[in-house]
Scaffold this motif. Structure first.
Motif, PDB file in Angstrom:
ATOM      1  N   GLY A  97       6.297   7.822 -10.548  1.00 11.34           N
ATOM      2  CA  GLY A  97       5.256   8.704 -11.084  1.00 11.34           C
ATOM      3  C   GLY A  97       3.877   8.103 -10.944  1.00 11.34           C
ATOM      4  N   LEU A  98       3.765   6.808 -11.205  1.00 16.02           N
ATOM      5  CA  LEU A  98       2.462   6.154 -11.069  1.00 16.02           C
ATOM      6  C   LEU A  98       2.037   6.093  -9.615  1.00 16.02           C
ATOM      7  N   GLU A  99       2.987   5.862  -8.713  1.00 15.99           N
ATOM      8  CA  GLU A  99       2.631   5.821  -7.303  1.00 15.99           C
ATOM      9  C   GLU A  99       2.071   7.157  -6.841  1.00 15.99           C
ATOM     10  N   MET A 111     -14.097   2.932  -6.148  1.00 15.15           N
ATOM     11  CA  MET A 111     -14.436   3.452  -7.476  1.00 15.15           C
ATOM     12  C   MET A 111     -14.908   2.313  -8.380  1.00 15.15           C
ATOM     13  N   VAL A 112     -14.255   1.164  -8.265  1.00 15.85           N
ATOM     14  CA  VAL A 112     -14.590   0.021  -9.111  1.00 15.85           C
ATOM     15  C   VAL A 112     -15.812  -0.713  -8.583  1.00 15.85           C
ATOM     16  N   TYR A 113     -15.749  -1.110  -7.312  1.00 12.62           N
ATOM     17  CA  TYR A 113     -16.747  -2.038  -6.805  1.00 12.62           C
ATOM     18  C   TYR A 113     -17.980  -1.369  -6.207  1.00 12.62           C
ATOM     19  N   LEU A 114     -17.887  -0.134  -5.817  1.00 15.47           N
ATOM     20  CA  LEU A 114     -19.072   0.564  -5.321  1.00 15.47           C
ATOM     21  C   LEU A 114     -19.593   1.571  -6.339  1.00 15.47           C
ATOM     22  N   GLY A 115     -18.664   2.243  -7.013  1.00 18.24           N
ATOM     23  CA  GLY A 115     -19.055   3.242  -7.996  1.00 18.24           C
ATOM     24  C   GLY A 115     -19.376   2.662  -9.358  1.00 18.24           C
ATOM     25  N   GLY A 116     -18.981   1.406  -9.581  1.00 21.17           N
ATOM     26  CA  GLY A 116     -19.274   0.744 -10.835  1.00 21.17           C
ATOM     27  C   GLY A 116     -18.493   1.273 -12.026  1.00 21.17           C
ATOM     28  N   LEU A 117     -17.370   1.949 -11.778  1.00 21.63           N
ATOM     29  CA  LEU A 117     -16.571   2.493 -12.880  1.00 21.63           C
ATOM     30  C   LEU A 117     -15.714   1.405 -13.508  1.00 21.63           C
ATOM     31  N   THR A 118     -15.504   1.503 -14.788  1.00 21.41           N
ATOM     32  CA  THR A 118     -14.607   0.577 -15.475  1.00 21.41           C
ATOM     33  C   THR A 118     -13.180   1.071 -15.308  1.00 21.41           C
ATOM     34  N   TYR A 119     -12.224   0.180 -15.617  1.00 18.45           N
ATOM     35  CA  TYR A 119     -10.823   0.576 -15.566  1.00 18.45           C
ATOM     36  C   TYR A 119     -10.579   1.777 -16.482  1.00 18.45           C
ATOM     37  N   ARG A 120     -11.164   1.754 -17.663  1.00 18.28           N
ATOM     38  CA  ARG A 120     -11.010   2.840 -18.633  1.00 18.28           C
ATOM     39  C   ARG A 120     -11.521   4.155 -18.045  1.00 18.28           C
ATOM     40  N   GLU A 121     -12.685   4.117 -17.402  1.00 20.29           N
ATOM     41  CA  GLU A 121     -13.261   5.339 -16.825  1.00 20.29           C
ATOM     42  C   GLU A 121     -12.361   5.892 -15.715  1.00 20.29           C
ATOM     43  N   ILE A 122     -11.815   4.989 -14.900  1.00 20.98           N
ATOM     44  CA  ILE A 122     -10.907   5.435 -13.832  1.00 20.98           C
ATOM     45  C   ILE A 122      -9.643   6.031 -14.446  1.00 20.98           C
ATOM     46  N   ALA A 123      -9.089   5.364 -15.439  1.00 15.55           N
ATOM     47  CA  ALA A 123      -7.873   5.851 -16.091  1.00 15.55           C
ATOM     48  C   ALA A 123      -8.110   7.227 -16.711  1.00 15.55           C
ATOM     49  N   VAL A 130      -4.498   2.758 -18.635  1.00 21.21           N
ATOM     50  CA  VAL A 130      -5.407   1.732 -18.127  1.00 21.21           C
ATOM     51  C   VAL A 130      -4.610   0.619 -17.446  1.00 21.21           C
ATOM     52  N   GLY A 131      -3.486   0.243 -18.029  1.00 19.66           N
ATOM     53  CA  GLY A 131      -2.660  -0.813 -17.449  1.00 19.66           C
ATOM     54  C   GLY A 131      -2.203  -0.481 -16.041  1.00 19.66           C
ATOM     55  N   ALA A 132      -1.929   0.793 -15.784  1.00 22.62           N
ATOM     56  CA  ALA A 132      -1.511   1.200 -14.447  1.00 22.62           C
ATOM     57  C   ALA A 132      -2.655   1.033 -13.448  1.00 22.62           C
ATOM     58  N   VAL A 133      -3.867   1.358 -13.876  1.00 21.16           N
ATOM     59  CA  VAL A 133      -5.038   1.189 -13.009  1.00 21.16           C
ATOM     60  C   VAL A 133      -5.245  -0.294 -12.713  1.00 21.16           C
ATOM     61  N   ARG A 136      -2.610  -1.484 -10.238  1.00 25.67           N
ATOM     62  CA  ARG A 136      -2.842  -0.995  -8.875  1.00 25.67           C
ATOM     63  C   ARG A 136      -4.012  -1.720  -8.225  1.00 25.67           C
ATOM     64  N   ILE A 137      -5.075  -1.987  -8.983  1.00 25.17           N
ATOM     65  CA  ILE A 137      -6.232  -2.693  -8.429  1.00 25.17           C
ATOM     66  C   ILE A 137      -5.857  -4.141  -8.104  1.00 25.17           C
ATOM     67  N   ARG A 138      -5.104  -4.782  -8.988  1.00 25.18           N
ATOM     68  CA  ARG A 138      -4.654  -6.153  -8.712  1.00 25.18           C
ATOM     69  C   ARG A 138      -3.804  -6.186  -7.449  1.00 25.18           C
ATOM     70  N   GLU A 139      -2.898  -5.214  -7.292  1.00 25.24           N
ATOM     71  CA  GLU A 139      -2.080  -5.142  -6.075  1.00 25.24           C
ATOM     72  C   GLU A 139      -2.963  -4.951  -4.850  1.00 25.24           C
ATOM     73  N   ALA A 140      -3.974  -4.107  -4.985  1.00 25.56           N
ATOM     74  CA  ALA A 140      -4.885  -3.851  -3.864  1.00 25.56           C
ATOM     75  C   ALA A 140      -5.633  -5.119  -3.473  1.00 25.56           C
ATOM     76  N   LEU A 141      -6.124  -5.856  -4.448  1.00 22.64           N
ATOM     77  CA  LEU A 141      -6.834  -7.103  -4.166  1.00 22.64           C
ATOM     78  C   LEU A 141      -5.901  -8.127  -3.520  1.00 22.64           C
ATOM     79  N   ASP A 142      -4.666  -8.188  -4.004  1.00 18.35           N
ATOM     80  CA  ASP A 142      -3.697  -9.107  -3.409  1.00 18.35           C
ATOM     81  C   ASP A 142      -3.418  -8.744  -1.954  1.00 18.35           C
ATOM     82  N   ARG A 143      -3.302  -7.449  -1.670  1.00 20.15           N
ATOM     83  CA  ARG A 143      -3.072  -7.000  -0.295  1.00 20.15           C
ATOM     84  C   ARG A 143      -4.235  -7.366   0.616  1.00 20.15           C
TER      85      ARG A 143
END
Length: 154
Positions: A97-99, A111-123, A130-133, A136-143
């Motif tokens: 479901g999260l995927e 959204m985070v690094y260019l749009g300046g949104l917080t995790y809460r705002e994205i969630a 928020v934990g899912a966001v 996903r961002i941590r996974e993206a950075l690791d990739r």
């Protein structure tokens, strides 16, 4: 019927103790006695046959690894086993479901690094936890190979 059920519960509890001591024969017997119910439950919870087989495999791996932790006070051996299967199935369904509900990293990172949104705002925008966001961002950075090298936004 109650006597038969009590006898089966005692047999399964005994097998779990033996499995906890590393007895492979006991594990095979436990599997033979419980697999029909476990497979049926996994198939009922997960419509994908391949995934339901994976859940059954994972459940029995947990049985092998955690049998020594089984306590009769936590329920019958069959109830304990079905809780394992249920938990694995729910985790799988949540993950799926999260995927589907969280955009790929190519959408989240801007959204985070260019749009300046917080995790809460994205969630809040996506209607997900928020934990899912964060995950996903941590996974993206690791990739991307950058790890988690800076302070996390809000």
């Amino acid at each position: 019927m109650t006597t038969e059920l009590n006898s089966q519960t005692a047999d399964l509890a005994s097998l779990l103790r033996q499995i906890g001591a590393g007895d492979r024969t006991a594990f095979s017997r436990f599997y033979g006695l419980t697999a029909p119910r476990v497979c049926a439950l996994a198939e009922h919870l997960i419509s994908n046959p391949e995934k339901s087989r994976e859940i059954v495999k994972d459940a029995y791996l947990l049985v092998w690894n955690e049998a020594e932790d089984y306590r009769p006070s936590s329920g019958s051996p069959l109830a304990w086993l079905t809780k394992l299967v249920h938990r694995l199935a729910v985790n799988h369904l949540r993950s799926c479901g999260l995927e589907r509900s969280i955009p790929h990293h190519t959408e989240l990172l801007p959204m985070v690094y260019l749009g300046g949104l917080t995790y809460r705002e994205i969630a809040d925008r996506l209607g997900v936890p928020v934990g899912a966001v964060k995950l996903r961002i941590r996974e993206a950075l690791d990739r991307l190979g950058t790890g988690n090298s800076g302070p996390a936004p809000g």
